[in-house]
Design an enzyme around this catalytic site. Structure first.
Site, mmCIF file in Angstrom:
data_model
loop_
_atom_site.group_PDB
_atom_site.id
_atom_site.type_symbol
_atom_site.label_atom_id
_atom_site.label_comp_id
_atom_site.label_asym_id
_atom_site.label_seq_id
_atom_site.Cartn_x
_atom_site.Cartn_y
_atom_site.Cartn_z
ATOM 1 N N GLY B 274 0.796 -1.221 0.000
ATOM 2 C CA GLY B 274 0.000 0.000 0.000
ATOM 3 C C GLY B 274 0.829 1.271 0.000
ATOM 4 O O GLY B 274 1.935 1.309 -0.555
ATOM 5 N N SER B 275 0.317 2.269 0.706
ATOM 6 C CA SER B 275 0.804 3.642 0.535
ATOM 7 C C SER B 275 2.274 3.867 0.846
ATOM 8 O O SER B 275 2.824 4.874 0.417
ATOM 9 C CB SER B 275 -0.025 4.587 1.388
ATOM 10 N N ILE B 276 2.916 2.974 1.623
ATOM 11 C CA ILE B 276 4.329 3.278 1.870
ATOM 12 C C ILE B 276 5.118 3.232 0.564
ATOM 13 O O ILE B 276 6.178 3.825 0.452
ATOM 14 C CB ILE B 276 4.984 2.357 2.934
ATOM 15 N N LYS B 278 4.315 4.757 -1.974
ATOM 16 C CA LYS B 278 4.272 6.106 -2.559
ATOM 17 C C LYS B 278 5.600 6.830 -2.351
ATOM 18 O O LYS B 278 5.995 7.671 -3.147
ATOM 19 C CB LYS B 278 3.142 6.919 -1.924
#
Lengths: 109, 554
Positions: B274-276, B278
């Site tokens: 997920g977002s990590i 990014k």
């Protein structure tokens, strides 16, 4: 006659030398055997001692394990009254001096 | 007297016999002397049984502070050869003084028999062995067996691994040590008991390892999670300081490791993080020059690619700066940036970050990431915010350390590595300037963004949350999440990088949310506040008075 004497003398010398070396070698061998035994015994003791040391180190590691220590600290919390160290408790020596000085002035006032 | 040919022959024979005799005695004499002079070391002590010599030994494994994590323990067993015992009464009397637990009657019966071999007592202590040995009773002997013992227990199970019944390493670093030539040494008879072998020193700090594990255990209980992973890396050298995956197993009971739930998720579990991820998309966008920190990205409406629609969790529905894309963790913005980077460069960056292949390390265990076969536009978009591609937590931690430490990457290691050695093996991923920008983004996110609950006073923690919905039967389930928090401290010059992953957390009691900012971030804060003093990270307060005021009251 002198020839016979000479022969006897030679034989005797030979015998003495033979017995002498024989005895010498025998003593040498016994000494070596005794030393070997002593060395073997020492080696065995060293190995046993090393084993003992590694056992103690293993035991120490088990006793010093953070899981065990934390458990002990929690169980005896009322006596020990320990708390984890906080960032504000760590200062440089310079700051400590300033703080102590400020405190002293405060007290003297 | 006259010389006759007959006499000559006799004299010749006599001389020959004398010579032969002299030669024989000469040989015997020399042999005697050489035997007497042989170095005594060749003779082994009488007590060493031949079995002592063939038992293979393994080196100790110690942590970076010298705490023993794995060691050989020798257990001696006492046996008797009743046939060779001369005086049974004396033997019984002496033995019972040293080992009072023996019953004299049954002992006498055992020793009086005519058998060639009988066990008297299995597993006696070293001290007892010594005392029995000192009795000097003929016909008694010891057989000893080596058993591997792990004082570190479950805390380091996944790292040290374990051995099988033949004392051969079958998991973890034990297996690695075997592969590094220990087996060859053992087969040559060079690695034997009683000989000291240099211990294998690891980068793991048992105290830090325990603190990480302890906090994960609490988090797992508090959020009723299925599993939890914690990794602490030295950002400058990629040394693994701690790595814990719960549930774990105790190497002293290796059967536990067969339970699939207890596998090492840090290196063998692959997840859509997920977002990590990014973090890496922004790093590549900044490094390739397609975007600057203050550039604007349109996040007003969901991004539509083919039949897929990408929307934001905390939708702002406005034009965001690149900084804000990170702060608000905007999927739309990140996807747009990734598309500017482009498919080819995105893959090249991911490859350099080590995400396209198994992460090399000393541990034999390690999973390959699940990388999409085809890489259309939608994959570019989803991979940019951590979906559609699964990596191990170790992959993410190493890549995170690389983008924060100034931009260099190297495989993680469990063996000590200095910064100079790191310089030799490291490769550059992004420029130091961009790495500085990523650090600023991390700082910003901890100050104002989703990482607020990861702050620890004095240690300037920065981080990025990741809340990934898990795929259940082919679709993303919104109630099953995998939460992660990638953090570093101290943020201006990161020395350590931590990654916490919590699998399927529920909201804690009295809380409504179960996103990463509510569980992975505070867990990270707890971990860092405990480990930072151990790792000698000097705390720093911006105002400079917090400490003094506090000291004054003490």
């Amino acid at each position: 006659m002198s020839a016979r004497k000479a022969r006897i003398a030679v034989a005797l010398t030979c015998a003495v030398v033979a017995v002498g070396t024989g005895a010498g070698v025998f003593i040498l061998k016994k000494d070596a055997e005794r030393d070997a035994k002593a060395i073997g015994e020492l080696n065995r003791k060293i190995a046993a001692e090393r084993q003992r040391i590694s056992e103690l180190r293993a035991e120490w590691s088990a006793l010093d394990h953070p899981v065990r220590l934390q458990d002990l600290v929690e169980r005896h919390a009322d006596v020990l009254d320990l708390a984890p160290i906080g960032a504000e408790q760590i200062v440089t020596a310079g700051r400590l001096v300033t703080a102590v000085r400020a405190k002293r002035e405060e007290v003297s006032e | 007297m006259t010389d006759t040919p007959h006499d000559d022959g006799a004299r010749g024979r006599i001389i020959l016999i004398i010579l032969v005799c002299v030669a024989i005695y000469g040989v015997l004499g020399t042999r005697l002397v050489t035997l007497g002079l042989t170095p005594a070391a060749a003779v082994a002590g009488p007590a060493a049984s031949p079995l002592d010599e063939i038992q293979a030994a393994r080196p100790d494994i110690i942590d970076r502070n010298g705490e023993v994590l794995a060691t050989d323990l020798v257990r001696a067993s006492l046996y008797a050869e009743p046939r060779n015992i001369l005086d049974v009464d004396e033997a019984v009397e002496k033995l019972t003084t040293v080992l009072p637990e023996f019953d004299p009657r049954s002992l006498r019966r055992d020793l009086s028999s005519d058998r060639g071999f009988t066990w008297l007592k299995r597993e006696i202590s070293a001290a007892q062995r010594e005392r029995v040995h000192d009795l000097g009773i003929p016909g008694l002997g010891f057989l000893s067996e080596t058993r591997r013992f792990y004082p570190g227990g479950s805390s380091v199970g996944h790292i040290v691994g374990h051995v099988n019944i033949d004392n051969a390493g079958i998991a973890g670093l034990e297996k690695t040590i075997d592969g590094q030539g220990l087996k060859a040494l053992q087969s040559l008879g060079l690695a034997r008991k009683g000989q000291s072998m240099a211990p294998v020193e690891l980068t793991i700090d048992l105290r830090v390892q325990h603190a990480v594990r302890d906090e994960l255990l609490r988090a797992k209980e508090r959020y009723q999670a299925k599993a939890a992973v914690g990794i602490v890396l030295n950002a400058k050298t990629m040394e693994v300081v701690a790595m814990s995956s719960l549930p774990d197993y105790d190497p002293n009971q290796p059967a536990q490791s067969l339970d699939e739930k207890r596998m090492n998720r840090a290196m063998t579990g692959v997840f859509e993080l997920g977002s990590i991820m990014k973090t890496f998309t922004l790093a590549m966008a900044l490094d390739s020059g397609v975007a600057n920190l203050n550039d604007r990205v349109d996040a007003r409406t969901p991004l539509v690619i083919g039949k897929h629609k990408i929307s934001d969790f905390h939708a702002k529905n406005r034009i965001l700066t690149v900084q804000e894309v990170f702060k608000y963790s905007s999927n739309i913005g990140t996807a747009r940036l990734a598309m500017l980077v482009g498919q080819e460069r995105q893959r090249a960056y991911l490859k350099r970050l080590g995400m396209m292949a198994k992460m090399p390390s000393e541990l034999p265990e390690g999973a390959r990431p699940l990388v999409p076969q085809r890489w259309p536009k939608i994959t570019v978009a989803t991979v940019s915010f951590g979906h559609g591609m699964s990596v191990t937590p170790m992959h993410a931690a190493v890549a995170g350390a690389a983008v924060l430490n100034g931009g260099t990457i190297a495989p993680p290691t469990f063996y000590p590595r200095s910064e100079a050695e790191m310089a030799n093996v490291a490769t550059r991923v992004i420029s130091p300037r961009v790495s500085g920008m990523v650090r600023d983004l991390f700082k910003l996110n901890a100050a104002e963004g989703s990482g607020r609950r990861a702050r620890v006073p004095g240690y300037r923690v920065g981080g990025k949350t990741g809340t990934a919905e898990k795929v259940v039967r082919g679709v993303y389930a919104d109630d099953k999440r995998l939460n992660s928090f990638l953090a570093a401290f101290p943020m201006d010059d990161p020395q350590f990088v931590t990654l916490v992953v919590i699998d399927e957390p529920q909201p804690a009691e009295g809380e409504q949310y179960a996103t990463a900012g509510w569980n992975a971030a505070p867990t990270t804060a707890n971990i860092i506040s405990r480990i930072a003093p151990m790792l000698s990270v000097r705390p720093h307060f911006d105002d400079g008075v917090g400490q003094l005021a506090d000291l004054g009251t003490r």
